[in-house]
Design a protein around this motif. Structure first.
Motif: not given
Length: 373
Positions: A14-20, A368, A12
């Motif tokens: 990783s999915r929330a971290d759209a900006r990397g 995040l 989750e």
């Protein structure tokens, strides 16, 4: 509201971290290694300094200038005055900013420029100002850019991190800071030889392992601190010059990434500067234990939380921490919780890397989990 369950769910996160953001902060060690190697392969190797500069002037778009100046000031132990030049302009875009040298700047001073873009007209104009005043100029900028072109003919151009085949992020603090540390070592302002920069990179890797998304909150210093700061007003108190630079960096990161106001201050001044923020009047508000409180229309009041950052003295010796016990006593008397960050033993530059990296991870996790990234 912080979604604490998100912190212990790597998928989750990783999915929330759209900006990397997590990937970027985790690569700090690799950024230092590659940036140090590229600096060593640049014209820096041919620098033959003739004494130290009288003063350092630092110019960069965004907060990099202030963090760089803070760290250079802390690491040189006050041996050389360091000034961050504040830009002017009607808009915050780098292309709209202008910089002006102080009236006293002259042939004995060194201007340091750092930019990810290299196309800012204001920085090119600043180089022209420095040339007319006789200042020496060094710049970290992209290899093919207007700033590099103008500096190459009148000073030292250090390449900004360029690693397309290594899949390393080129943005952030360390790609710009590392070549400037190597230059400062070269001219004798501080000790940052290749082996020390390698140890800094190793320390950054250790923090990335300790604070990575796969490590659960109870064993993860950054996740733990993010959860503690979720409904708090962070009061960032520092003891030591490197910790002072780290608190100001931490405050800027919390505001920029997590949208969270944070107030930095150095001990012992923090005890009086922030004393009233610990009072009952400040923390009063909707009762967090009221089961019938509307969580949307009546959010809990922010509670002050002290985050105490330590470091060893700049000369590497242990110094008595006289203010820290008083800070803990004051916070306890006011019922204010305290979190502490203290780096492992090592060189002050390694300590700085550990504190900055932990601050980065904490700010990212808070952003995040709060949905503000």
């Amino acid at each position: 509201m912080l979604d604490e369950s998100l912190l212990d769910d790597p998928a989750e996160l990783s999915r929330a971290d759209a900006r990397g953001l997590l990937r970027s902060v985790a690569q700090a060690g690799a950024q230092v290694r590659v940036a140090a190697r590229q600096a060593a392969e640049s014209d820096l190797a041919r620098v033959r300094p003739d004494g130290r500069p009288r003063a350092l002037l630092v110019a960069a778009p965004g907060p990099v200038a202030y963090t760089t100046a803070d760290l250079l000031r802390a690491l040189t132990g006050g041996a050389c005055p360091v000034t961050a030049l504040r830009p002017a302009g009607a808009r915050p875009e780098p292309s709209a900013l202008t910089w002006t040298l102080p009236g006293w700047a002259g042939p004995y001073d060194l201007l340091l420029i750092a930019t990810e873009y290299g196309r800012e007209p204001g920085l090119s104009a600043l180089v022209e100002q420095a040339y007319r005043r006789g200042c020496t100029v060094a710049a970290v900028a992209p290899r093919t850019s207007a700033v590099t072109e103008i500096v190459t003919s009148r000073g030292l151009a250090l390449p900004l991190l360029h690693a397309p085949g290594e899949q390393i992020e080129t943005g952030g603090l360390w790609p710009q800071l590392t070549p400037l540390l190597a230059l400062a070592d070269r001219i004798g302002l501080l000790a940052a030889p290749d082996d020390l920069l390698a140890r800094v990179a190793d320390r950054l890797d250790i923090v990335a392992e300790r604070c990575g998304p796969a490590i659960e909150t109870y064993a993860n210093p950054a996740k733990t601190l993010a959860a503690e700061l979720a409904e708090s007003l962070p009061l960032l108190w520092s003891e030591g010059p490197v910790a002072g630079a780290a608190t100001r960096y931490f405050a800027r990161r919390l505001t920029a990434l997590a949208g969270r106001p944070a107030l930095p201050a150095a001990l012992p001044d923090a005890l009086t500067a922030h004393g009233m923020l610990l009072s009952e009047a400040f923390t009063s508000g909707a009762d967090p234990d009221d089961l019938f409180r509307d969580r949307v229309d009546e959010p809990a009041a922010l509670q002050a939380r002290v985050v105490l950052l330590h470091d060893d003295s700049a000369d590497g010796s242990r110094t008595p921490r006289e203010a820290a016990p008083a800070a803990r006593e004051l916070a306890a008397a006011q019922g204010t919780p305290v979190s502490e960050l203290e780096p492992s033993d090592g060189d002050p530059l390694e300590a700085a890397g550990e504190l900055l990296a932990t601050a980065d991870f904490t700010a990212v996790y808070l952003a995040l989990a709060a949905g503000s990234a």
